[in-house]
Design an enzyme around this catalytic site. Structure first.
Site, mmCIF file in Angstrom:
data_model
loop_
_atom_site.group_PDB
_atom_site.id
_atom_site.type_symbol
_atom_site.label_atom_id
_atom_site.label_comp_id
_atom_site.label_asym_id
_atom_site.label_seq_id
_atom_site.Cartn_x
_atom_site.Cartn_y
_atom_site.Cartn_z
ATOM 1 N N CYS A 29 0.783 -1.244 0.000
ATOM 2 C CA CYS A 29 0.000 0.000 0.000
ATOM 3 C C CYS A 29 0.817 1.297 0.000
ATOM 4 O O CYS A 29 0.498 2.188 -0.793
ATOM 5 C CB CYS A 29 -1.078 -0.021 1.076
ATOM 6 S SG CYS A 29 -0.594 -0.767 2.624
ATOM 7 N N ARG A 38 10.012 -8.599 5.175
ATOM 8 C CA ARG A 38 9.980 -8.202 6.581
ATOM 9 C C ARG A 38 11.122 -8.898 7.300
ATOM 10 O O ARG A 38 11.320 -10.096 7.120
ATOM 11 C CB ARG A 38 8.663 -8.627 7.230
ATOM 12 C CG ARG A 38 7.501 -8.027 6.500
ATOM 13 C CD ARG A 38 6.179 -8.211 7.173
ATOM 14 N NE ARG A 38 5.272 -7.288 6.478
ATOM 15 C CZ ARG A 38 4.042 -6.997 6.842
ATOM 16 N NH1 ARG A 38 3.543 -7.540 7.910
ATOM 17 N NH2 ARG A 38 3.316 -6.145 6.160
ATOM 18 N N GLU A 75 12.146 -10.657 10.096
ATOM 19 C CA GLU A 75 11.550 -11.338 11.246
ATOM 20 C C GLU A 75 12.652 -11.659 12.242
ATOM 21 O O GLU A 75 13.486 -12.518 11.994
ATOM 22 C CB GLU A 75 10.849 -12.636 10.803
ATOM 23 C CG GLU A 75 9.688 -12.431 9.847
ATOM 24 C CD GLU A 75 8.453 -11.829 10.535
ATOM 25 O OE1 GLU A 75 8.473 -11.606 11.765
ATOM 26 O OE2 GLU A 75 7.464 -11.574 9.816
ATOM 27 N N ARG A 122 6.021 -17.862 8.754
ATOM 28 C CA ARG A 122 6.622 -16.593 9.131
ATOM 29 C C ARG A 122 7.912 -16.418 8.327
ATOM 30 O O ARG A 122 8.967 -16.852 8.743
ATOM 31 C CB ARG A 122 6.932 -16.620 10.625
ATOM 32 C CG ARG A 122 7.085 -15.265 11.236
ATOM 33 C CD ARG A 122 7.321 -15.372 12.737
ATOM 34 N NE ARG A 122 7.301 -14.058 13.300
ATOM 35 C CZ ARG A 122 6.205 -13.489 13.799
ATOM 36 N NH1 ARG A 122 5.074 -14.141 13.817
ATOM 37 N NH2 ARG A 122 6.267 -12.269 14.267
ATOM 38 N N GLU A 127 -2.306 -7.807 -2.116
ATOM 39 C CA GLU A 127 -2.819 -6.594 -1.478
ATOM 40 C C GLU A 127 -4.108 -6.179 -2.169
ATOM 41 O O GLU A 127 -4.196 -6.192 -3.402
ATOM 42 C CB GLU A 127 -1.776 -5.477 -1.576
ATOM 43 C CG GLU A 127 -2.223 -4.138 -1.031
ATOM 44 C CD GLU A 127 -1.922 -3.916 0.458
ATOM 45 O OE1 GLU A 127 -1.073 -4.650 1.008
ATOM 46 O OE2 GLU A 127 -2.534 -3.023 1.049
ATOM 47 N N GLU A 186 -2.733 -15.739 11.894
ATOM 48 C CA GLU A 186 -3.335 -14.628 11.151
ATOM 49 C C GLU A 186 -3.010 -14.831 9.673
ATOM 50 O O GLU A 186 -1.850 -14.914 9.292
ATOM 51 C CB GLU A 186 -2.731 -13.310 11.657
ATOM 52 C CG GLU A 186 -3.300 -12.105 10.961
ATOM 53 C CD GLU A 186 -2.412 -10.873 11.089
ATOM 54 O OE1 GLU A 186 -1.730 -10.722 12.127
ATOM 55 O OE2 GLU A 186 -2.396 -10.085 10.126
ATOM 56 N N ASN A 231 -5.697 -9.673 6.600
ATOM 57 C CA ASN A 231 -6.403 -8.600 7.306
ATOM 58 C C ASN A 231 -7.165 -7.762 6.293
ATOM 59 O O ASN A 231 -6.926 -7.847 5.088
ATOM 60 C CB ASN A 231 -5.443 -7.742 8.137
ATOM 61 C CG ASN A 231 -4.387 -7.059 7.299
ATOM 62 O OD1 ASN A 231 -4.586 -6.763 6.130
ATOM 63 N ND2 ASN A 231 -3.245 -6.795 7.901
HETATM 64 N N1 SER Z 1 -1.252 -2.516 5.143
HETATM 65 C C1 SER Z 1 -1.744 -3.750 5.650
HETATM 66 C C2 SER Z 1 -0.667 -4.551 6.291
HETATM 67 O O1 SER Z 1 0.449 -4.095 6.386
HETATM 68 C C3 SER Z 1 -2.377 -4.502 4.537
HETATM 69 O O2 SER Z 1 -1.607 -4.369 3.411
HETATM 70 O O3 SER Z 1 -0.893 -5.637 6.701
HETATM 71 ZN ZN ZN Z 2 -2.167 -2.288 2.992
#
Ligand code: SER
Ligand code: ZN
Length: 514
Positions: A313, A343, A345, A354, A362, A444, A447
């Site tokens: 995003c 990321r 981790e 993970r 997205e 999870e 989201n």
């Molecule tokens: N911005 C949200 C997240 O980082 C969904 O892309 O999980």
């Molecule tokens: Zn997002």
């Protein structure tokens, strides 16, 4: 709030003595006007003197205009008076001493420091908590102009509330549950997939190679998402850049939460020079030793210019930055899976659930508040169908602390009203190998959020006719979807739901190793 400021202006030349009366008058009037314009508080220019090319002013205020704001205003007025008449210019100002005293809502759990602050002192008086902030005299003038003093004061409060809030549990309220589903294994899904040669660890931390077998499953999932979600709701696919420079994370406010518990990016550096000669020594070294001289290499690269995409995003928004969207283009509905996101981790090695390099889908939408709310709900309903009906997963939805509060590390309190529209919902899947439904941690997998005005504001995006703009987004990764799926259904296709099997013509046979 109490302020005490000693400030020194630098002049282009000495002030003639006949100017003193006028300056005295200017300060007097400024103080009086400030005093008059407020029904309470006290504002005083207590002292001023000039020597050679310096002009020193002392200001004190109690519950009134902040002295640094006064300085910015005085600068203009002074320039007008002494510039025109005496041809003396103002070169700039520096704080000699700036002390701000303010009451705190809560006292800190432990002391801390802040950049651009020389000293922070916490004290109590009559059962109330206070802080005395001494601003670093070296603070740059343009930081003062752009609101750094105000943000220092706010930051003190934010850090204290974070010290208290840190001990609190994150918000998590289950709002829907698929009900119990039959599961076909109690094994660890990562191990199952590794043993079957579906996935393989690389030499690099939490990074995996996805074999043809698992890639076919990921492709099936993509098609399911298109058929059940993106196609019916009219989302279009786009390809968002995956290298993100600081200007983007500044606007999205991710930069402010860097390594504070919600935003752990991989950094990107550039060569200081791309000249072959500059790297010749390194190339020679590698050729001879067959090793990489990483320390030497580090000297030849820049400081980080940004990082690898963390979620799609933020870099999406630079597309719309500074633009005014035509009414007919609203709402905008986008999805992207054009490349992995990253990321860092921390901690030990994790399983497939993970990963440092993840393949995320997205979902993004922008429109009027009504449009954003409506699309958010539609997306949520479709996701529920995909997880529960098509994949036959045992899942639940939970209202959680919004991701942007975690990732930007701001401590804004979330509205806990029952009918919350702005906020994040997580989809969580039961993982039988981890233990009982009640006690184990669910995974999870996706989201979805309605975010409100944050992004359009942060990236200065407007809409025709001044329509208020809201946005929303959601992320999910194939790694998580598949971990959850295998964890409940196992590897045997015969136990997989029919609706999912429709999307798999033939699963490529895993390559066998001897
Ligand atoms: N911005 C949200 C997240 O980082 C969904 O892309 O999980
Ligand atoms: Zn997002």
């Amino acid at each position: 709030m109490k302020h005490y400021l000693e400030v020194q202006f630098t002049l282009s030349g000495p002030l003639p003595s006949e100017s003193k009366g006028e300056i005295e008058e200017l300060f007097k009037q400024f103080s009086e006007k400030t005093q008059e314009s407020r029904d309470k508080g006290e504002f005083k220019i207590t002292e001023w003197k000039t020597k050679e090319t310096k002009l020193d002013i002392t200001i004190s205020s109690v519950d009134s205009l902040s002295p640094h704001v006064a300085v910015l205003r005085l600068r203009k007025q002074l320039s007008a008076v002494i510039g025109k008449k005496y041809r003396v210019g103002l070169r700039g100002f520096a704080f000699i001493k700036y002390i701000i005293e303010t009451e705190l809502e809560e006292k800190p759990v432990k002391e801390f420091t802040l950049p651009l602050v020389k000293n922070l002192e916490f004290f109590e008086e009559k059962g109330k908590s206070f802080v005395k902030i001494e601003i670093d005299p070296e603070i740059e003038e343009d930081f003062v102009e752009k609101g750094a003093i105000e943000r220092i004061i706010r930051r003190v409060g934010e850090k204290i509330s974070k010290q208290h809030y840190g001990a609190k549990k994150e918000h998590h309220q289950i709002s829907w549950y698929s009900g119990e589903k039959k599961h076909h294994t109690e094994e660890n899904p990562t191990q199952l997939m590794q043993n079957a040669n579906w996935i393989q660890r690389t030499n690099y931390r939490n990074q995996w190679i996805l074999s043809p077998t698992i890639t076919a499953l990921a492709e099936a999932l993509k098609q399911i998402m298109i058929d059940y979600l993106y196609e019916p709701l009219g989302f279009n696919q786009m390809m968002i850049p995956k290298l993100v420079d600081w200007s983007i994370w500044l606007r999205s406010e991710h930069a402010e939460g860097i390594y504070q518990g919600g935003f752990e990016p991989y950094f990107v550096v550039q060569p200081k020079s791309a000249d072959p000669e500059y790297f010749e020594e390194i190339a020679d070294y590698i050729t001879i030793t067959k090793t990489i001289p990483t320390e030497k290499l580090a000297e030849k690269v820049s400081a980080p210019i940004g990082g690898l995409s963390y979620a799609q995003c933020p870099p999406f928004w630079s597309w719309l930055q500074g633009k005014t969207l035509a009414k007919e283009s609203l709402p905008i509905k986008i999805f992207d899976w054009s490349g992995p996101t990253y990321r860092y981790e921390s901690g030990s090695a994790y399983g497939f659930e993970r990963v440092d390099e993840l393949h995320r889908i997205e979902t993004l939408f922008i429109g009027s508040p009504e449009q954003a709310k409506e699309i958010g709900i539609q997306v949520k309903d479709k996701l529920r169908i995909i997880f529960e009906e098509v994949l036959d997963l045992e899942v639940r939805e939970a209202k959680v602390t919004p991701w942007w509060l975690q990732q930007s590390a701001h401590e804004d309190e979330m509205d806990t009203a029952e009918d919350l529209v702005v906020g994040t919902i997580d989809y969580e899947a039961y993982m039988p190998y981890r233990g009982s439904r009640k006690e184990s941690e669910w995974l999870e997998i996706q989201n979805i959020s309605i975010i409100g005005q944050k992004y359009p504001k942060g990236f200065s995006v407007k809409a025709e006719g001044n329509i208020e703009l809201w946005s929303g987004c959601g992320g999910g990764s194939f790694e998580r979807f598949l971990t959850a799926f295998i964890s409940q259904k196992g590897l045997d296709k015969n136990n997989w739901p029919e609706k999912f099997m429709k999307y798999i013509d033939k699963l490529p046979e895993p390559v066998k190793f001897h």
